[in-house]
Design a protein around this motif. Structure first.
Motif, PDB file in Angstrom:
ATOM      1  N   TYR A   4      -8.043 -11.479   4.745  1.00 34.47           N
ATOM      2  CA  TYR A   4      -8.330 -10.153   4.219  1.00 34.47           C
ATOM      3  C   TYR A   4      -8.508 -10.208   2.707  1.00 34.47           C
ATOM      4  O   TYR A   4      -7.767 -10.902   2.002  1.00 34.47           O
ATOM      5  N   ASN A   5      -9.497  -9.473   2.196  1.00 32.26           N
ATOM      6  CA  ASN A   5      -9.814  -9.524   0.768  1.00 32.26           C
ATOM      7  C   ASN A   5      -9.033  -8.476  -0.026  1.00 32.26           C
ATOM      8  O   ASN A   5      -8.195  -7.754   0.507  1.00 32.26           O
ATOM      9  N   ARG A   6      -9.347  -8.424  -1.333  1.00 31.43           N
ATOM     10  CA  ARG A   6      -8.613  -7.519  -2.226  1.00 31.43           C
ATOM     11  C   ARG A   6      -8.832  -6.054  -1.844  1.00 31.43           C
ATOM     12  O   ARG A   6      -7.921  -5.241  -1.971  1.00 31.43           O
ATOM     13  N   ARG A   7     -10.019  -5.712  -1.375  1.00 28.40           N
ATOM     14  CA  ARG A   7     -10.297  -4.325  -0.971  1.00 28.40           C
ATOM     15  C   ARG A   7      -9.348  -3.887   0.144  1.00 28.40           C
ATOM     16  O   ARG A   7      -8.754  -2.807   0.087  1.00 28.40           O
ATOM     17  N   TYR A   8      -9.206  -4.762   1.154  1.00 27.87           N
ATOM     18  CA  TYR A   8      -8.310  -4.427   2.262  1.00 27.87           C
ATOM     19  C   TYR A   8      -6.855  -4.418   1.793  1.00 27.87           C
ATOM     20  O   TYR A   8      -6.061  -3.570   2.195  1.00 27.87           O
ATOM     21  N   PHE A   9      -6.511  -5.385   0.900  1.00 34.57           N
ATOM     22  CA  PHE A   9      -5.144  -5.465   0.378  1.00 34.57           C
ATOM     23  C   PHE A   9      -4.767  -4.163  -0.345  1.00 34.57           C
ATOM     24  O   PHE A   9      -3.684  -3.609  -0.132  1.00 34.57           O
ATOM     25  N   ASN A  10      -5.662  -3.677  -1.191  1.00 32.83           N
ATOM     26  CA  ASN A  10      -5.383  -2.439  -1.933  1.00 32.83           C
ATOM     27  C   ASN A  10      -5.233  -1.247  -0.979  1.00 32.83           C
ATOM     28  O   ASN A  10      -4.363  -0.385  -1.179  1.00 32.83           O
ATOM     29  N   HIS A  11      -6.076  -1.221   0.056  1.00 33.08           N
ATOM     30  CA  HIS A  11      -6.002  -0.126   1.027  1.00 33.08           C
ATOM     31  C   HIS A  11      -4.663  -0.152   1.767  1.00 33.08           C
ATOM     32  O   HIS A  11      -3.998   0.887   1.913  1.00 33.08           O
ATOM     33  N   ARG A  12      -4.258  -1.342   2.201  1.00 37.37           N
ATOM     34  CA  ARG A  12      -2.980  -1.449   2.911  1.00 37.37           C
ATOM     35  C   ARG A  12      -1.800  -1.161   1.986  1.00 37.37           C
ATOM     36  O   ARG A  12      -0.799  -0.572   2.408  1.00 37.37           O
ATOM     37  N   MET A  13      -1.916  -1.569   0.733  1.00 41.35           N
ATOM     38  CA  MET A  13      -0.843  -1.300  -0.227  1.00 41.35           C
ATOM     39  C   MET A  13      -0.634   0.203  -0.387  1.00 41.35           C
ATOM     40  O   MET A  13       0.508   0.686  -0.403  1.00 41.35           O
ATOM     41  N   GLU A  14      -1.725   0.950  -0.509  1.00 40.69           N
ATOM     42  CA  GLU A  14      -1.624   2.409  -0.627  1.00 40.69           C
ATOM     43  C   GLU A  14      -0.946   3.014   0.603  1.00 40.69           C
ATOM     44  O   GLU A  14      -0.104   3.903   0.485  1.00 40.69           O
ATOM     45  N   GLU A  15      -1.313   2.520   1.779  1.00 39.34           N
ATOM     46  CA  GLU A  15      -0.704   3.017   3.014  1.00 39.34           C
ATOM     47  C   GLU A  15       0.781   2.710   3.069  1.00 39.34           C
ATOM     48  O   GLU A  15       1.608   3.568   3.424  1.00 39.34           O
ATOM     49  N   GLU A  16       1.157   1.469   2.717  1.00 38.16           N
ATOM     50  CA  GLU A  16       2.555   1.052   2.804  1.00 38.16           C
ATOM     51  C   GLU A  16       3.423   1.766   1.768  1.00 38.16           C
ATOM     52  O   GLU A  16       4.568   2.133   2.039  1.00 38.16           O
ATOM     53  N   ILE A  17       2.875   1.972   0.567  1.00 39.67           N
ATOM     54  CA  ILE A  17       3.626   2.698  -0.462  1.00 39.67           C
ATOM     55  C   ILE A  17       3.856   4.137  -0.025  1.00 39.67           C
ATOM     56  O   ILE A  17       4.958   4.681  -0.165  1.00 39.67           O
TER      57      ILE A  17
END
Length: 238
Positions: A189-202
């Motif tokens: 998974y790339n940075r775009r997906y990482f940022n999206h998941r980070m927002e969800e998890e936060i």
């Protein structure tokens, strides 16, 4: 006739019907099954002035079936390369063309429980109440995606479905979506997906009042591999 109504038939008061004209109405058999009928009304006036009405009723199920078959032949559904299915509001399949017979051979056995027809009853209710003539939806049958154009036919109270296989299109869209969130080299998974998941998890941690941990792994001195062995070797190591 009782008070201008024919017992067991859905028809308007006698005064609203012209004498001698044939009218199509619906009757109900003892089994509860509805069937089309033709009513012909005539008036007879006796010498003492008393008026009698004669009603001749004829079951026209066979004729209606023949008319429907001719209508289907007129639109060439038998030769249509896409599945065409017609069901009533109880989920009984009344017609399916040769393509549907090959693609979904068990369509007539399960009624609304079949994946091809699941949820169709509520769709038909929405069409009847909402006044729309048709709607479109996508369903998955096995590993095949179908796009269905659904019509509610008021004349015979049936649901007609024109379907087409959109599996290739769905897979192409899924592949593009997958490519957009994965790194082309590592397939991770790339940075775009990482940022999206980070927002969800936060957001989830804030909502549930829980903590959130992040582990970051760094590859030290990786630049040396690229500089001494070339980027191709660096890609293999990565």
């Amino acid at each position: 006739i009782h008070r201008g109504h024919i017992a067991g038939f859905a028809t308007s008061p006698m005064t609203a019907r012209r004498m001698g004209e044939r009218q199509e109405i619906y009757g109900r058999r003892k089994t509860g099954e509805e069937f089309p009928a033709e009513a012909s009304i005539s008036k007879l006036e006796l010498e003492d002035g008393e008026k009698l009405f004669t009603v001749v009723l004829r079951d026209i199920t066979g004729r209606k079936w023949a008319e429907e078959k001719l209508a289907r032949l007129a639109s060439f559904p038998e030769l249509n390369p896409q599945p065409i299915v017609e069901v009533d509001l109880d989920g009984h399949v009344h017609y399916f063309n040769p393509k549907a017979a090959r693609s979904i051979p068990d369509i007539g056995e399960e009624g609304f429980q079949h994946p091809f027809l699941t949820g169709l009853q509520s769709v038909a209710v929405d069409l009847r109440i909402g006044g729309k003539t048709s709607t479109v939806r996508e369903v998955l049958v096995g590993d095949v995606w179908y796009e269905q154009v659904i019509h509610y036919v008021k004349e015979n109270k049936r649901i007609r479905i024109y379907a087409r296989d959109i599996s290739d299109r769905k897979r192409a869209v899924e592949a593009l979506e997958e490519q957009a969130i994965r790194d082309s080299l590592t397939n991770l998974y790339n940075r775009r997906y990482f940022n999206h998941r980070m927002e969800e998890e936060i957001a989830k941690a804030v909502r549930n009042k829980t903590s959130l941990a992040i582990l970051l792994c760094d590859l030290d001195h990786f630049k040396i591999i690229n500089d001494t062995r070339g980027h191709h070797t660096g890609d293999e190591v990565l």
